[in-house]
Design a protein around this motif. Structure first.
Motif, PDB file in Angstrom:
ATOM      1  N   ARG A  33       0.825  -1.269  -0.049  1.00 50.69           N
ATOM      2  CA  ARG A  33      -0.159  -0.218   0.000  1.00 50.69           C
ATOM      3  C   ARG A  33       0.843   1.154  -0.091  1.00 50.69           C
ATOM      4  O   ARG A  33       0.426   2.334  -0.472  1.00 50.69           O
ATOM      5  CB  ARG A  33      -0.957  -0.030   1.182  1.00 50.69           C
ATOM      6  N   ILE A  34       1.876   1.363   0.819  1.00 48.56           N
ATOM      7  CA  ILE A  34       2.732   2.320   0.666  1.00 48.56           C
ATOM      8  C   ILE A  34       3.698   2.566  -0.220  1.00 48.56           C
ATOM      9  O   ILE A  34       3.908   3.916  -0.842  1.00 48.56           O
ATOM     10  CB  ILE A  34       3.617   2.383   2.273  1.00 48.56           C
ATOM     11  N   VAL A  35       4.405   1.661  -0.738  1.00 43.27           N
ATOM     12  CA  VAL A  35       5.408   1.523  -1.957  1.00 43.27           C
ATOM     13  C   VAL A  35       4.563   1.864  -3.079  1.00 43.27           C
ATOM     14  O   VAL A  35       5.225   2.134  -4.092  1.00 43.27           O
ATOM     15  CB  VAL A  35       6.192   0.286  -1.830  1.00 43.27           C
ATOM     16  N   GLY A  36       3.129   1.620  -3.297  1.00 38.79           N
ATOM     17  CA  GLY A  36       2.415   1.784  -4.382  1.00 38.79           C
ATOM     18  C   GLY A  36       2.671   3.193  -4.902  1.00 38.79           C
ATOM     19  O   GLY A  36       2.439   3.419  -6.232  1.00 38.79           O
ATOM     20  N   ASN A  37       3.088   4.128  -4.155  1.00 38.22           N
ATOM     21  CA  ASN A  37       3.288   5.394  -4.488  1.00 38.22           C
ATOM     22  C   ASN A  37       4.155   5.651  -5.645  1.00 38.22           C
ATOM     23  O   ASN A  37       4.124   6.729  -6.241  1.00 38.22           O
ATOM     24  CB  ASN A  37       3.679   6.224  -3.304  1.00 38.22           C
ATOM     25  N   SER A  97      -3.802  16.922  -4.357  1.00 39.19           N
ATOM     26  CA  SER A  97      -3.484  15.692  -3.444  1.00 39.19           C
ATOM     27  C   SER A  97      -2.850  14.564  -4.130  1.00 39.19           C
ATOM     28  O   SER A  97      -2.610  14.794  -5.315  1.00 39.19           O
ATOM     29  CB  SER A  97      -4.867  15.311  -2.769  1.00 39.19           C
ATOM     30  N   ASP A  98      -2.429  13.750  -3.257  1.00 34.86           N
ATOM     31  CA  ASP A  98      -1.821  12.585  -4.082  1.00 34.86           C
ATOM     32  C   ASP A  98      -2.971  11.747  -5.110  1.00 34.86           C
ATOM     33  O   ASP A  98      -4.074  12.019  -4.954  1.00 34.86           O
ATOM     34  CB  ASP A  98      -1.480  11.257  -3.137  1.00 34.86           C
ATOM     35  N   TYR A  99      -2.214  11.554  -6.103  1.00 35.87           N
ATOM     36  CA  TYR A  99      -3.143  10.623  -7.166  1.00 35.87           C
ATOM     37  C   TYR A  99      -4.057   9.372  -6.334  1.00 35.87           C
ATOM     38  O   TYR A  99      -5.069   9.369  -6.718  1.00 35.87           O
ATOM     39  CB  TYR A  99      -2.388  10.056  -8.267  1.00 35.87           C
ATOM     40  N   THR A 100      -3.284   8.796  -5.489  1.00 31.31           N
ATOM     41  CA  THR A 100      -4.083   7.734  -4.847  1.00 31.31           C
ATOM     42  C   THR A 100      -5.349   8.214  -3.957  1.00 31.31           C
ATOM     43  O   THR A 100      -6.299   7.608  -3.943  1.00 31.31           O
ATOM     44  CB  THR A 100      -3.163   7.187  -3.899  1.00 31.31           C
ATOM     45  N   VAL A 101      -5.185   9.574  -3.470  1.00 32.28           N
ATOM     46  CA  VAL A 101      -6.330  10.146  -2.845  1.00 32.28           C
ATOM     47  C   VAL A 101      -7.367  10.422  -3.788  1.00 32.28           C
ATOM     48  O   VAL A 101      -8.563  10.049  -3.415  1.00 32.28           O
ATOM     49  CB  VAL A 101      -5.772  11.331  -1.872  1.00 32.28           C
ATOM     50  N   LYS A 111     -11.074   4.314  10.274  1.00 31.53           N
ATOM     51  CA  LYS A 111      -9.810   3.845  10.374  1.00 31.53           C
ATOM     52  C   LYS A 111      -9.439   3.058   9.303  1.00 31.53           C
ATOM     53  O   LYS A 111      -8.310   2.641   9.140  1.00 31.53           O
ATOM     54  CB  LYS A 111      -9.682   2.992  11.756  1.00 31.53           C
ATOM     55  N   HIS A 112     -10.330   2.699   8.498  1.00 29.02           N
ATOM     56  CA  HIS A 112     -10.149   1.787   7.339  1.00 29.02           C
ATOM     57  C   HIS A 112      -9.743   2.463   6.007  1.00 29.02           C
ATOM     58  O   HIS A 112      -9.076   2.179   5.206  1.00 29.02           O
ATOM     59  CB  HIS A 112     -11.405   1.120   6.919  1.00 29.02           C
ATOM     60  N   ALA A 113      -9.701   3.864   6.130  1.00 28.07           N
ATOM     61  CA  ALA A 113      -9.375   4.666   4.952  1.00 28.07           C
ATOM     62  C   ALA A 113      -7.737   4.932   5.172  1.00 28.07           C
ATOM     63  O   ALA A 113      -7.227   4.968   6.188  1.00 28.07           O
ATOM     64  CB  ALA A 113     -10.020   6.190   5.150  1.00 28.07           C
ATOM     65  N   SER A 114      -7.355   5.383   3.844  1.00 34.28           N
ATOM     66  CA  SER A 114      -5.775   5.340   3.875  1.00 34.28           C
ATOM     67  C   SER A 114      -5.631   6.775   4.720  1.00 34.28           C
ATOM     68  O   SER A 114      -6.215   7.767   4.835  1.00 34.28           O
ATOM     69  CB  SER A 114      -5.360   5.518   2.593  1.00 34.28           C
ATOM     70  N   PRO A 115      -4.297   6.688   5.141  1.00 31.13           N
ATOM     71  CA  PRO A 115      -4.194   7.994   6.327  1.00 31.13           C
ATOM     72  C   PRO A 115      -4.140   9.107   5.335  1.00 31.13           C
ATOM     73  O   PRO A 115      -4.479  10.389   5.854  1.00 31.13           O
ATOM     74  CB  PRO A 115      -2.496   7.713   6.512  1.00 31.13           C
ATOM     75  N   ALA A 116      -3.660   9.192   4.098  1.00 34.41           N
ATOM     76  CA  ALA A 116      -3.613  10.535   3.555  1.00 34.41           C
ATOM     77  C   ALA A 116      -4.911  10.806   2.854  1.00 34.41           C
ATOM     78  O   ALA A 116      -5.204  12.068   3.121  1.00 34.41           O
ATOM     79  CB  ALA A 116      -2.845  10.151   1.977  1.00 34.41           C
TER      80      ALA A 116
END
Length: 769
Positions: A465-469, A638-642, A735-740
């Protein structure tokens, strides 16, 4: 196109001097060698009387009052093709591969240069399409390949041609005008963009170098091969035919069976007639038979109650056709099913559905039938565009289970490579992509080990999930789409109007596959007077607005002061929603209600507002639709993932993004710093910026977006109403949402609560920590 044709109709198009005749001859020879039966046509047919007006026109005979306009000149060429139409149809009906050197596309391209505005050209294209294929019924090609050569190079090649039969000049009317040649290249580009199902562009010049004849022929062959039927066997390949004589010298393989005399006709037991579904009694009333009861039981969940569900066993299109027919027929829907649709399972269901839609359907029937489509191996860029549709449902494979570090059997990583790039640029593109994926794999392995050592649950999934950035937007994914026929058509026509080749190609593939399950409902999607007109319209408006915006607005990639800006709010006073809240509970006009409420004291207004919010015991309880009158428009970086989180999980009123770019920067997660992986992480973004710049310099601004990474920031705007805000704010702060995503939506909620405090307070399930 006439579906009875068994052959394939291929056209070679292109500007003068693009090598059409050469490729036409090579392609014919290659098809013959492969065993295909080929029929060829060369337009205009200069050696036939039907080309008289064309020859006169090209020699300037009609220029006394000025060069004839596009509509007049088009008739000259269309009638020449009309003369050849019976021969083309016959060849197609015989199963031949029909090749044509020039066809309707040449007419559109050359005559389209006479029209200055894109809107006029598009109107002319549709007129010409209707003239030839609808009015004159000239056969429509399966595909036309446009050989694209820039005008300056093309005119030099024209001068190398030999003497032509239709003119005594070195160049004809069109070839002699370099401005005309340049415009015809542009118009051919328009055709390929606006009608990707009909016209496919092949760039014969890469990196300012003209490709060799063999290289162009190979590109053509690779594109044509998948369309071809299995090559017919030669005589040597065919098995020997059985002897025609009734006698045989071959010994029998076994003894004659006893009583081998042929059976007498009167001893054969006929197959019993199947029991009908309905019978008529002595009064003429219809009565269900046992077969009918079984059939009805399989089609509805309850054959006695007035409330029941359709099981869908008729199939999506026939079920939709049943409902469309029922709206124009008295009685219960089950009687329509039994009387008119029960036998459809034994007949051509597509024909039954088509007839029902034609007689009783309107645009709304497209909402009655739905289908699942799986879009595999599409880029994340394409996924963003597909999921722009508001009326369909989308599900993607979780990043936690996607193995982006794994290579394909051919040793490549799973990323999209644009076909529009030259060979040299493609090699550079792949080198950069491989470098980024290699680094991604290294970081993923190292971070997984770090999480494992620190006791983090689901170590690999969390690391992914994190390295996917650092994964590029070009990374391929799989989307499952569930949509009604109407929503699918909207999604497909939107993709076909895009100027990104991957979008148009995916749109065509979606249409082809969706038609296999919803053929009647999607029959008009790419027709010139239906979906085709929508494609032309939207592509034209997009191009026109983009051109004006780029000419009149300067680019500025400077980040805004805050990641979220609440641009517009309506109404400014949330109490202005009160008239809509009480309206269903009174008998007075809305204006009167609003006038009286305006004079109420604060406490009285607040009492009704809070009553409307109610006692919410969980986040799935949302207040009523009066809140849909309140709107918020956000300008976000924002980040593309957001962005993808917000896009995938919500139906919002408006969501529009700008072109992806690395210019807005990125964030390095703290865990990456803690694990000592920051240098590797940042090296991916450095490589992305280099590749992005190279693609822009090579003249590929759209394709350059594929080089951006998931962790790059992008700018977009988002509009939703207050009722939707309950869902968005409360869902994406759990809490299930990504931190960003959680951090961004928490900030959005703070800003909403500042302008509408009562609504903000009613969102009691927003988590702010």
């Amino acid at each position: 196109m006439d579906t009875s044709k068994s052959g394939i109709f291929i056209v070679i198009e292109g500007t003068d001097g693009s090598g059409k005749a050469t490729q036409f001859a090579l392609l014919k020879e290659r098809l013959l060698q492969a065993g295909y039966d080929v029929a060829t046509f060369d337009f205009p047919q200069y050696d036939q009387p039907s080309s008289y007006f064309v020859r006169q026109y090209l020699n300037g005979a009609y220029n006394n009052g000025g060069i004839p306009g596009p509509y007049t000149a088009s008739l000259f060429y269309a009638l020449d093709r009309y003369e050849a139409a019976p021969q083309i149809r016959q060849a197609l009906n015989e199963g031949k591969i029909v090749l044509a050197n020039r066809y309707t596309g040449s007419n559109m391209a050359h005559q389209g240069t006479k029209l200055a505005s894109p809107e006029e050209r598009r109107g002319y294209f549709i007129w010409n399409d209707n003239l030839e294929f609808e009015m004159l019924h000239i056969p429509r090609p399966n595909i036309s390949y446009i050989l694209r050569v820039p005008a300056d190079i093309a005119q030099g090649l024209v001068d190398q041609k030999g003497k032509r039969s239709y003119t005594d000049k070195a160049r004809d009317l069109h070839e002699d005008d370099i401005d005309h040649l340049r415009k015809s290249v542009e118009v051919y580009d328009d055709l390929a963009q606006l009608f990707p199902k009909d016209f496919v562009r092949i760039d014969c010049v890469r990196d300012n170098k003209l490709l060799g004849v063999d290289a162009v022929n190979e590109i053509l062959w690779q594109k044509i091969q998948p369309m071809l039927p299995e090559a017919p066997k030669t005589k040597a390949d065919k098995p020997a035919a059985a002897p025609a004589s009734s006698t045989s010298t071959q010994a029998p393989t076994g003894p004659e069976p006893e009583n081998s005399q042929p059976a007498r006709a009167d001893t054969i037991t006929p197959n019993p007639e199947p029991e009908p579904i309905l019978r008529q009694d002595e009064t003429g009333a219809y009565v269900l038979t046992e077969t009918g009861r079984q059939f009805l039981g399989s089609q509805v969940t309850n054959s006695a109650s007035s409330i029941y569900a359709l099981t869908g066993k008729l199939g999506p299109e026939l079920t939709a056709a049943l409902v469309a027919r029922f709206t124009h027929r008295a009685g219960d829907l089950r009687s329509t099913l039994l009387l008119e649709f029960a036998a459809a399972a034994e007949r051509d269901q597509a024909l039954v559905a088509h007839d029902a839609f034609a007689a009783y359907g309107d645009a709304s029937v497209g909402q009655l039938a739905s289908a699942y489509l799986v879009l595999g191996n599409v880029s994340n860029m394409l996924a963003k565009q597909v999921e722009h549709s508001r009326l369909a449902a989308f599900v993607e494979q979780s990043a936690a289970v996607s193995r982006h570090e794994a290579k394909n059997p051919d040793g490549t990583y799973n990323y999209y490579v644009p076909e529009t790039l030259s060979e040299d640029t493609t090699n550079t593109y792949c080198q950069y992509m491989d470098r980024i994926f290699d680094t991604y794999t290294d970081i993923l392995e190292a971070l997984t080990i770090h999480f494992t050592e620190t006791g983090t649950p689901h170590a690999r999934a969390e690391a992914a999930r994190i390295v996917g950035n650092v994964l590029p937007i070009a990374t391929k994914t799989t989307i499952v789409v569930y949509a009604s026929a109407q929503a699918l058509e909207g999604c497909i026509t939107s993709l076909l109007s895009e100027d990104l080749p991957e979008a148009r190609e995916t749109g065509l593939q979606m249409l082809a596959e969706a038609r296999k399950v919803l053929p009647s409902l999607l029959a008009q999607t790419d027709k010139s007077d239906h979906g085709g007109a929508q494609i032309v319209y939207h592509a034209g408006t997009n191009t026109a607005v983009r051109t004006l915006a780029q000419a009149q607005l300067s680019d500025n990639h400077a980040p805004q002061a805050a990641p979220v800006r609440l641009s517009t709010v309506w109404p400014r006073n949330e109490f202005d929603l009160l008239p809509n809240m009480v309206y269903p509970h009174t008998n007075r006009p809305l204006q009167d209600i609003a006038g009286e409420i305006a004079n109420w004291p604060y406490d009285k207004k607040a009492e009704i507002f809070e009553a409307y919010m109610g006692d919410r015991t969980n986040r799935r309880l949302r207040p009523g639709r009066a809140l849909e009158h309140a709107h918020y428009t956000w300008d976000i970086v924002s980040d593309y993932t957001v962005f993808r989180d917000l896009q995938q999980h919500n139906i919002v009123e408006d969501m529009q993004s700008q072109l992806l770019t690395p210019r807005y920067g990125y964030d390095v997660p703290q865990i990456i710093e803690d694990a000592g992986l920051a240098d590797q992480f940042e090296s991916c973004f450095d490589a992305s910026l280099e590749l992005y710049s190279l693609l822009q310099q090579a003249g590929h601004p759209r394709e350059a977006q594929y080089a951006t990474l998931m962790g790059h920031k992008l700018r977009y705007k988002l509009t939703y109403n207050a009722r939707e805000a309950f869902h968005i704010h409360e869902l994406h702060t759990t809490k299930h949402a990504s931190p960003a995503t959680r951090q961004l939506v928490q900030l959005m909620h703070e800003k909403l609560a500042e302008v509408h405090p009562i609504i903000g307070e009613a969102m009691k399930f927003v988590q702010t920590n």
